[in-house]
Design an enzyme around this catalytic site. Sequence first.
Site, short mmCIF file in Angstrom:
data_model
loop_
_atom_site.label_atom_id
_atom_site.label_comp_id
_atom_site.label_asym_id
_atom_site.label_seq_id
_atom_site.Cartn_x
_atom_site.Cartn_y
_atom_site.Cartn_z
N TRP A 173 89.19 -25.08 14.52
CA TRP A 173 88.14 -24.97 15.52
C TRP A 173 88.17 -26.14 16.49
O TRP A 173 87.15 -26.59 16.97
CB TRP A 173 86.78 -24.88 14.80
CG TRP A 173 86.55 -23.52 14.20
CD1 TRP A 173 85.90 -22.47 14.79
CD2 TRP A 173 86.97 -23.05 12.92
NE1 TRP A 173 85.89 -21.39 13.95
CE2 TRP A 173 86.54 -21.71 12.79
CE3 TRP A 173 87.67 -23.63 11.87
CZ2 TRP A 173 86.78 -20.94 11.66
CZ3 TRP A 173 87.91 -22.87 10.74
CH2 TRP A 173 87.47 -21.54 10.64
N CYS A 209 86.65 -17.00 13.57
CA CYS A 209 85.88 -15.98 12.84
C CYS A 209 86.28 -14.56 13.17
O CYS A 209 86.40 -13.72 12.26
CB CYS A 209 84.39 -16.20 13.04
SG CYS A 209 83.76 -15.78 14.68
N HIS A 267 79.01 -15.14 15.62
CA HIS A 267 79.85 -15.19 14.43
C HIS A 267 80.18 -13.76 14.02
O HIS A 267 79.32 -12.87 14.10
CB HIS A 267 79.14 -15.93 13.30
CG HIS A 267 79.95 -16.01 12.03
ND1 HIS A 267 81.25 -16.49 12.02
CD2 HIS A 267 79.68 -15.66 10.76
CE1 HIS A 267 81.73 -16.44 10.79
NE2 HIS A 267 80.78 -15.94 10.01
N ASP A 290 82.37 -11.64 4.39
CA ASP A 290 82.74 -12.59 5.43
C ASP A 290 83.91 -13.46 4.95
O ASP A 290 83.75 -14.30 4.07
CB ASP A 290 81.55 -13.47 5.77
CG ASP A 290 81.80 -14.36 6.99
OD1 ASP A 290 82.94 -14.40 7.47
OD2 ASP A 290 80.84 -14.99 7.47
N ASN A 330 68.19 -14.96 10.05
CA ASN A 330 66.74 -15.17 9.97
C ASN A 330 66.31 -16.63 9.89
O ASN A 330 65.10 -16.89 9.76
CB ASN A 330 66.18 -14.46 8.73
CG ASN A 330 65.91 -12.99 8.98
OD1 ASN A 330 65.34 -12.63 10.00
ND2 ASN A 330 66.33 -12.15 8.05
N ASP A 332 64.99 -20.32 10.46
CA ASP A 332 64.08 -20.95 11.41
C ASP A 332 64.81 -22.13 12.05
O ASP A 332 65.69 -22.73 11.43
CB ASP A 332 62.84 -21.43 10.66
CG ASP A 332 61.69 -21.76 11.61
OD1 ASP A 332 61.81 -21.45 12.80
OD2 ASP A 332 60.69 -22.32 11.14
N ILE A 409 65.32 -21.10 31.29
CA ILE A 409 66.52 -21.25 32.12
C ILE A 409 66.96 -19.89 32.61
O ILE A 409 67.07 -18.94 31.82
CB ILE A 409 67.66 -21.94 31.34
CG1 ILE A 409 67.25 -23.37 30.96
CG2 ILE A 409 68.95 -21.94 32.14
CD1 ILE A 409 68.24 -24.07 30.06
N VAL A 411 69.82 -17.77 35.34
CA VAL A 411 71.13 -17.93 35.98
C VAL A 411 71.25 -16.93 37.12
O VAL A 411 70.50 -15.96 37.21
CB VAL A 411 72.27 -17.71 34.96
CG1 VAL A 411 72.20 -18.73 33.84
CG2 VAL A 411 72.24 -16.29 34.40
N TYR A 448 82.39 -21.71 20.93
CA TYR A 448 81.53 -20.63 20.44
C TYR A 448 80.83 -21.01 19.14
O TYR A 448 79.78 -20.45 18.80
CB TYR A 448 82.34 -19.35 20.27
CG TYR A 448 83.06 -19.22 18.94
CD1 TYR A 448 82.50 -18.51 17.90
CD2 TYR A 448 84.30 -19.83 18.73
CE1 TYR A 448 83.14 -18.40 16.68
CE2 TYR A 448 84.94 -19.72 17.52
CZ TYR A 448 84.36 -19.00 16.50
OH TYR A 448 85.00 -18.90 15.29
N GLU A 471 54.32 -22.44 39.57
CA GLU A 471 55.67 -22.29 39.01
C GLU A 471 56.67 -22.98 39.92
O GLU A 471 56.61 -22.82 41.14
CB GLU A 471 56.03 -20.81 38.87
CG GLU A 471 57.46 -20.58 38.37
CD GLU A 471 57.84 -19.11 38.32
OE1 GLU A 471 57.29 -18.40 37.46
OE2 GLU A 471 58.67 -18.68 39.16
N ARG A 512 70.22 -22.62 26.80
CA ARG A 512 70.87 -21.33 27.04
C ARG A 512 72.37 -21.55 27.19
O ARG A 512 72.80 -22.46 27.90
CB ARG A 512 70.31 -20.66 28.29
CG ARG A 512 70.95 -19.32 28.60
CD ARG A 512 70.18 -18.58 29.68
NE ARG A 512 70.82 -17.32 30.02
CZ ARG A 512 70.33 -16.44 30.87
NH1 ARG A 512 69.17 -16.68 31.47
NH2 ARG A 512 70.97 -15.32 31.14
#
Length: 619
Positions: A173, A209, A267, A290, A330, A332, A409, A411, A448, A471, A512
């Site tokens: 990597w 991956c 991934h 995996d 999932n 956090d 953000i 683009v 990545y 804004e 982002r």
Amino acid sequence: MAHGPQPSEQYGTQASFGLTDQINTSCWSAAITSPPGNMVSLSICSPPDAPIGRWRLTLGQGGSVDFVLLYNPWCTGDAVYMDSEEKLREYILAQDGIIYRGGWKYPIPTPWNYGQFEDGILNACLRILDMNPKCLRNPGKDASGRRNPIYVSRVLSAMVNCNDDKGVLLGRWTDDYDGGVSPLSWKGSVEILRNWDTNACQPVRFGQCWVFAAVACSVSRALGIPCRLVTNYNSAHDTNSNLVIERYVDENGQLVQKSRDMIWNYHCWVENWMTRPDLKPGFDGWQVMDPTPQEKSEGVYCCGPIPLKAIKEGELTDKYDAPFVFAEVNADVHTFMKRKDGSTKKIISSVHVGLKISTKSVGSDRREDITHLYKYPEGSDEEREAFTKANHQNKLLQQQDNAGLLIVIKVSTEMRKGCDFDVFAVITNNTPNEKKCRLVFGSRAVSYNGILGENCGFKDLLNVQLAPGEEKRVALRMNYSKYAENLTEDNLIRLAALLLDYGTQEAYLAVRNVVLVNPEIKVRILGEPKENRKLAAEITLQNPLPVPLQNCCFTVEGSNLTGGQVVTERLNSTVEPGQDAKVKIYFTPTHSGLRKLVVDFDSNKLCHVKGYRNVIIGK
């Protein structure tokens, strides 16, 4: 009838039986099916749970016959049975597919040649089973275990990487690919599996991956296990099993690598289809497997198989590796700012993992979103129940202290590789009070898997004032001359905007990743595609960069199109900005039907641009 190096009736790898009037589908049996004459035709049936692999049938004193037995997903008694001809055409018979890369805001389809029916590939797949450490330690027990797709999937998960064994691929990597090739250079599994098989099982260099997953998909389909490749965007890599990813940024909003926990831009893994008699009812079907070496499972770098339903329901005690996969979709995310004095402060950031989980649709090249198979809708009662089962207290108790400032953000639509373009930090004051803030807006190249590169642009505004309800849109110019030399092969730039409220001392972070899209490769087929008739493809790519392209090379590959070989065509001339790189490549299709011609373009400034063309070959 014998299978493996130590055949045994006890292990189910040896059987003796005679001729009967009719076939018995529940056990090894044989019956004469030809009318009387000089030749005798036998029909031989295996039990649905017979171990896969090479078998030898001994016919009394009349010699022997060797054959390979595979899983049979068309057989109702087989553990991999799938009741859909359309899905079997996709998940077993299709020799090409689409892998989704890029980012969750812009998934990029990348073609792949699985090639599981090309010459020599099945032998390589069987050799993978024979070289696994469990087989080398106890060949008889391993041969017996091959009746079980759960066991075989776990072996494949370990053997596609070479971390603990003489596996197929070595991962890397970094940008240093000395002694091998960039993972982006592969167009399919055939060359990888052949290289491993013909070079004394030395690991092929290098994989990441999607390459690990694609090879696992080829091997699974070759052995008869329905398989599909899946991409999870914003995929969490939780190293300490607490279901929380902790990230640290400095006072400029730039990531500080203080933890092994990571969030990968995407991934890839595979799902294998099978029953799970080892678990309570209701967990049959797709199972995550995996092969990318991330964390050890039972002392070995492998992961799965684990039912999708177990992940969705938060059943983390089920085999295998449920907590790790649950965290991938999932976990956090807690973000802390590390100040120069060494102190840390939690900052407000809305980063979510497990987004837009994608796979190729059955029978088409469209993307299918399967996020709902992994998780319940956010905020639903079912989601809270799943978190309760998983003991994911961070998600259950999470309270976002929002002081009324919002930063996101955005683009521009003109964002393309080779162009200058703007990105924007959009700040909104939702409070009844005037706000005075500092805005730090930066960009860095990123791989990545979340490894940060060099700076691509930076802005620090010390006095941003916002009236109540106002804004503001702050632009950051991304110049090609600045980002071109810093980009990795993934074409990703990480944007981070850190807003500091002088009044409350609260900090807000928006992050982002943006994908710079490569130019399109156009493929035109010349003539009528016919089986065993020479065919030409005209391949064109326009140089989108403001600099010339040198050392340009096109390569193509396709199952039953190029004979399992990679066809290469180099350009002798330089391609100036705005000009076309164009070649004509010849190949001879060997089978009729719908085929995918996979194309790769490489040059000094534009590396590994992928394209494809579906070709219908007539007889």
